[in-house]
Motif scaffolding. Structure first.
Motif, PDB file in Angstrom:
ATOM      1  N   TYR A  26     120.594  74.761  16.194  1.00  0.00           N
ATOM      2  CA  TYR A  26     121.137  75.350  14.961  1.00  0.00           C
ATOM      3  C   TYR A  26     120.026  75.890  14.068  1.00  0.00           C
ATOM      4  N   CYS A  62     126.612  73.127   8.142  1.00  0.00           N
ATOM      5  CA  CYS A  62     127.355  72.410   9.197  1.00  0.00           C
ATOM      6  C   CYS A  62     128.811  72.146   8.817  1.00  0.00           C
ATOM      7  N   MET A  97     127.773  69.443  23.774  1.00  0.00           N
ATOM      8  CA  MET A  97     128.417  70.751  23.962  1.00  0.00           C
ATOM      9  C   MET A  97     129.343  70.733  25.185  1.00  0.00           C
ATOM     10  N   HIS A  98     130.154  71.782  25.292  1.00  0.00           N
ATOM     11  CA  HIS A  98     131.233  71.803  26.291  1.00  0.00           C
ATOM     12  C   HIS A  98     130.722  71.623  27.714  1.00  0.00           C
ATOM     13  N   CYS A 148     132.375  74.051   9.672  1.00  0.00           N
ATOM     14  CA  CYS A 148     133.159  73.858  10.898  1.00  0.00           C
ATOM     15  C   CYS A 148     133.388  72.381  11.198  1.00  0.00           C
ATOM     16  N   HIS A 149     132.461  71.526  10.756  1.00  0.00           N
ATOM     17  CA  HIS A 149     132.580  70.084  11.028  1.00  0.00           C
ATOM     18  C   HIS A 149     132.880  69.343   9.723  1.00  0.00           C
TER      19      HIS A 149
HETATM   20  C1  HEC Z   1     130.608  78.166  13.116  1.00  0.00           C
HETATM   21  C2  HEC Z   1     131.060  76.801  13.265  1.00  0.00           C
HETATM   22  C3  HEC Z   1     129.996  75.728  13.422  1.00  0.00           C
HETATM   23  C4  HEC Z   1     128.966  75.421  12.573  1.00  0.00           C
HETATM   24  C5  HEC Z   1     128.577  76.112  11.283  1.00  0.00           C
HETATM   25  C6  HEC Z   1     128.305  74.274  13.138  1.00  0.00           C
HETATM   26  N1  HEC Z   1     128.926  73.897  14.299  1.00  0.00           N
HETATM   27 FE1  HEC Z   1     128.419  72.338  15.475  1.00  0.00          FE
HETATM   28  N2  HEC Z   1     129.786  72.931  16.850  1.00  0.00           N
HETATM   29  C7  HEC Z   1     130.641  74.004  16.719  1.00  0.00           C
HETATM   30  C8  HEC Z   1     131.320  74.226  17.966  1.00  0.00           C
HETATM   31  C9  HEC Z   1     132.351  75.291  18.241  1.00  0.00           C
HETATM   32  C10 HEC Z   1     130.833  73.268  18.862  1.00  0.00           C
HETATM   33  C11 HEC Z   1     131.173  73.162  20.352  1.00  0.00           C
HETATM   34  C12 HEC Z   1     130.464  74.328  21.016  1.00  0.00           C
HETATM   35  C13 HEC Z   1     130.426  74.317  22.504  1.00  0.00           C
HETATM   36  O1  HEC Z   1     130.568  73.272  23.120  1.00  0.00           O
HETATM   37  O2  HEC Z   1     130.232  75.410  23.087  1.00  0.00           O
HETATM   38  C14 HEC Z   1     129.864  72.467  18.123  1.00  0.00           C
HETATM   39  C15 HEC Z   1     129.185  71.387  18.648  1.00  0.00           C
HETATM   40  C16 HEC Z   1     128.334  70.567  17.915  1.00  0.00           C
HETATM   41  C17 HEC Z   1     127.768  69.345  18.399  1.00  0.00           C
HETATM   42  C18 HEC Z   1     128.023  68.735  19.762  1.00  0.00           C
HETATM   43  C19 HEC Z   1     129.302  67.928  19.741  1.00  0.00           C
HETATM   44  C20 HEC Z   1     129.607  67.262  21.042  1.00  0.00           C
HETATM   45  O3  HEC Z   1     130.499  66.401  21.042  1.00  0.00           O
HETATM   46  O4  HEC Z   1     129.018  67.595  22.072  1.00  0.00           O
HETATM   47  C21 HEC Z   1     126.992  68.834  17.394  1.00  0.00           C
HETATM   48  C22 HEC Z   1     126.209  67.533  17.425  1.00  0.00           C
HETATM   49  C23 HEC Z   1     127.057  69.763  16.297  1.00  0.00           C
HETATM   50  N3  HEC Z   1     127.896  70.800  16.647  1.00  0.00           N
HETATM   51  C24 HEC Z   1     126.400  69.600  15.096  1.00  0.00           C
HETATM   52  C25 HEC Z   1     126.335  70.588  14.127  1.00  0.00           C
HETATM   53  C26 HEC Z   1     125.392  70.588  13.030  1.00  0.00           C
HETATM   54  C27 HEC Z   1     124.387  69.502  12.770  1.00  0.00           C
HETATM   55  C28 HEC Z   1     125.604  71.734  12.335  1.00  0.00           C
HETATM   56  C29 HEC Z   1     124.828  72.255  11.155  1.00  0.00           C
HETATM   57  C30 HEC Z   1     123.417  72.424  11.381  1.00  0.00           C
HETATM   58  C31 HEC Z   1     126.682  72.442  12.997  1.00  0.00           C
HETATM   59  N4  HEC Z   1     127.091  71.720  14.088  1.00  0.00           N
HETATM   60  C32 HEC Z   1     127.208  73.652  12.571  1.00  0.00           C
HETATM   61  C33 HEC Z   1     130.835  74.748  15.579  1.00  0.00           C
HETATM   62  C34 HEC Z   1     129.954  74.780  14.513  1.00  0.00           C
END
Ligand code: HEC
Ligand code: HEC
Length: 433
Positions: A360, A265, A345-346, A268-269
């Motif tokens: 995920y 995670c 998500m968006h 990117c975060h």
């Molecule tokens: C490759 C980059 C990437 C990785 C790795 C990643 N994320 Fe994300 N995450 C994103 C993106 C980009 C979005 C927004 C996507 C969309 O809205 O289409 C997102 C959205 C989210 C959201 C929703 C946020 C919201 O405000 O709605 C959560 C919660 C989240 N991710 C948790 C995680 C967790 C937990 C992991 C690991 C298991 C993870 N992410 C791994 C890129 C990533």
């Protein structure tokens, strides 16, 4: 309402963002960061380090947000911006304020899948949390062109597709409400007999302007108020600062998972704002990154194989660059206060954090026919980051990860009086009582 009364500005020789830089139009996951040129930055006395006694003290260890040299922060602008943010007369038809889509009790989101504008237009996207927007290197889910709060506020008031506050074509009428508030038909917001003295507040906030109440100054006030929405006092932060007994053991185990190579995670975060798309004073690179996180893989040509497409209206970065590989690339939003900002998500298409983990863990979302968005996100040709590959997670680990998410909630932020509705006694989050 005044919470402090000094607003002297100093000019510090620190590097500043070049807001004109359109860094990442290529939108590649392996972005090359763009160096930020060295130019002086204006810094106000509103922000200060923790313990400094400044009106807004940054959480300990947080960097200073950049301030615009033609709109430095001042206490007067903050106070004015707060009123405008909560005043429904700031929409043309007097039905909606910024705060109707950005509710403090939900960390400034609205709880809807997608927002609804003042004239009932459906927004294509989910209202974003305003948590720490001052640190965003780009605003919105996937807009490489809006890079600061000022341009964001301008876009919101004038937006016609969808109409949000509906100023386009009605600017004078709305400004006239501000110019003579006591005579105005204040249908939208009840001031309970305490009509704000907007002419005086604008004059105090913009003493150098011959005409204080203009579209430009209103937008500046909105921008300044958004910039002070800084959150860094969650249990997670307290634990980081060495305060004991703040995070539960379960949340700490969740933190290990989040920052570990099995779940990936943090790629990117990551960082202090749980997003790889941040910018602040002193940063020498501006990172404007957009990723495809494998939500959709729609088959566009009907050959039975997903083409990586997203539903119409929401093509992500591709909407700007027109590059097919940018389809479905969005900004990784901050995860601060994430337990309060469902749906996710968006497009608000994931209802709970549990389902986010499912998404995920599977390495992408599977949507079955006859849903028009059918496709297996895991197999998307645009799922190229290398970090969304799926993983095995036990029931206990899942609980730990959710406890970690909850430890990112900053109750002080959600309950802060200076961010709250100044007009009405709106119930705060129950946790504030
Ligand atoms: C490759 C980059 C990437 C990785 C790795 C990643 N994320 Fe994300 N995450 C994103 C993106 C980009 C979005 C927004 C996507 C969309 O809205 O289409 C997102 C959205 C989210 C959201 C929703 C946020 C919201 O405000 O709605 C959560 C919660 C989240 N991710 C948790 C995680 C967790 C937990 C992991 C690991 C298991 C993870 N992410 C791994 C890129 C990533
Ligand atoms: C109709 C509901 C609505 C209203 C009214 C509204 N917003 Fe938003 N806001 C949204 C949505 C939806 C998004 C995400 C937009 C997108 O990505 O296209 C958003 C995004 C934002 C963001 C970007 C956050 C980020 O992390 O990038 C900021 C800042 C913001 N709004 C501030 C404001 C301000 C200030 C006002 C009033 C001048 C306002 N909004 C009025 C719905 C609304």
């Amino acid at each position: 309402m005044p919470f402090l009364s000094f607003n002297t500005f100093t000019v510090l020789p620190v590097s500043i963002v070049a807001s004109f830089l359109l860094a990442s139009c290529s939108g590649s996951d392996s972005e090359t960061p763009v160096p930020v040129p060295e130019v002086p930055v204006v810094s106000s006395a509103v922000f200060g380090e923790c313990g400094s006694g400044a009106p807004i003290q940054l959480p300990c260890g947080f960097p200073f947000p950049r301030e615009s040299d033609d709109n430095p922060l001042s206490v007067e602008k903050v106070e004015l911006g707060r009123l405008l943010f909560y005043d429904r007369n700031m929409s043309f038809n007097q039905t909606q304020s910024c705060a109707d889509c950005h509710l403090q009790e939900k960390a400034f989101t609205d709880g809807l899948k997608v927002s609804i504008g003042s004239q009932a237009d459906m927004h294509a996207r989910n209202a974003m949390s305003m948590t720490n927007v001052a640190y965003n290197s780009t605003m919105n889910w996937a807009n490489p062109q809006i890079v600061n709060m000022h341009d964001q506020a301008l876009a919101v008031v004038l937006n016609e597709d969808p109409v949000e506050l509906g100023w386009e074509g009605h600017v004078d009428e709305i400004l006239n409400r501000l110019k003579s508030p006591s005579n105005s038909d204040y249908a939208g917001t009840s001031f309970s007999g305490n009509t704000p003295d907007y002419p005086k507040m604008f004059a105090d906030a913009f003493p150098d302007e011959a005409e204080a109440i203009t579209l430009a100054t209103a937008v500046k006030a909105f921008a300044v108020f958004g910039s002070i929405m800084i959150s860094g006092d969650s249990e997670y932060d307290k634990d980081n600062r060495g305060e004991v007994n703040t995070m539960s053991d379960s949340a700490k185990r969740g933190r290990e998972l989040f920052f570990g190579e099995r779940l990936e995670c943090f790629h990117c975060h990551g960082g202090f704002n749980f997003s790889d798309s941040v910018d602040h004073e002193g940063s020498t690179f501006t990172h404007k990154t957009f990723h495809n996180n494998a939500l959709y893989n729609i088959d566009g040509d009907g050959d039975g194989i997903g083409d990586g497409l997203y539903p119409s209206d929401n093509h992500g970065l591709r909407g700007f660059t027109l590059l097919p590989g940018d389809e479905g690339r969005f900004r990784a939003p901050t995860l601060r206060n994430i337990a309060l900002t469902a749906p996710y998500m968006h497009d608000g298409s994931i209802a709970t954090l549990d389902e986010v983990i499912d998404h995920y863990a599977r390495g992408g979302r599977l949507i079955l026919p006859p849903d028009p968005n059918a496709g297996d996100g895991a197999l998307s040709p645009n799922n190229t980051s290398g970090f969304i590959n799926g993983f095995v997670i036990t029931a206990d680990e899942r609980l730990d990860l959710i406890e970690f998410f909850k430890s990112l909630t900053d109750w002080k932020f959600v309950c802060r009086d200076d961010l709250s509705n100044p007009f009405e006694d709106v119930p705060k989050n129950v946790m504030c009582l």
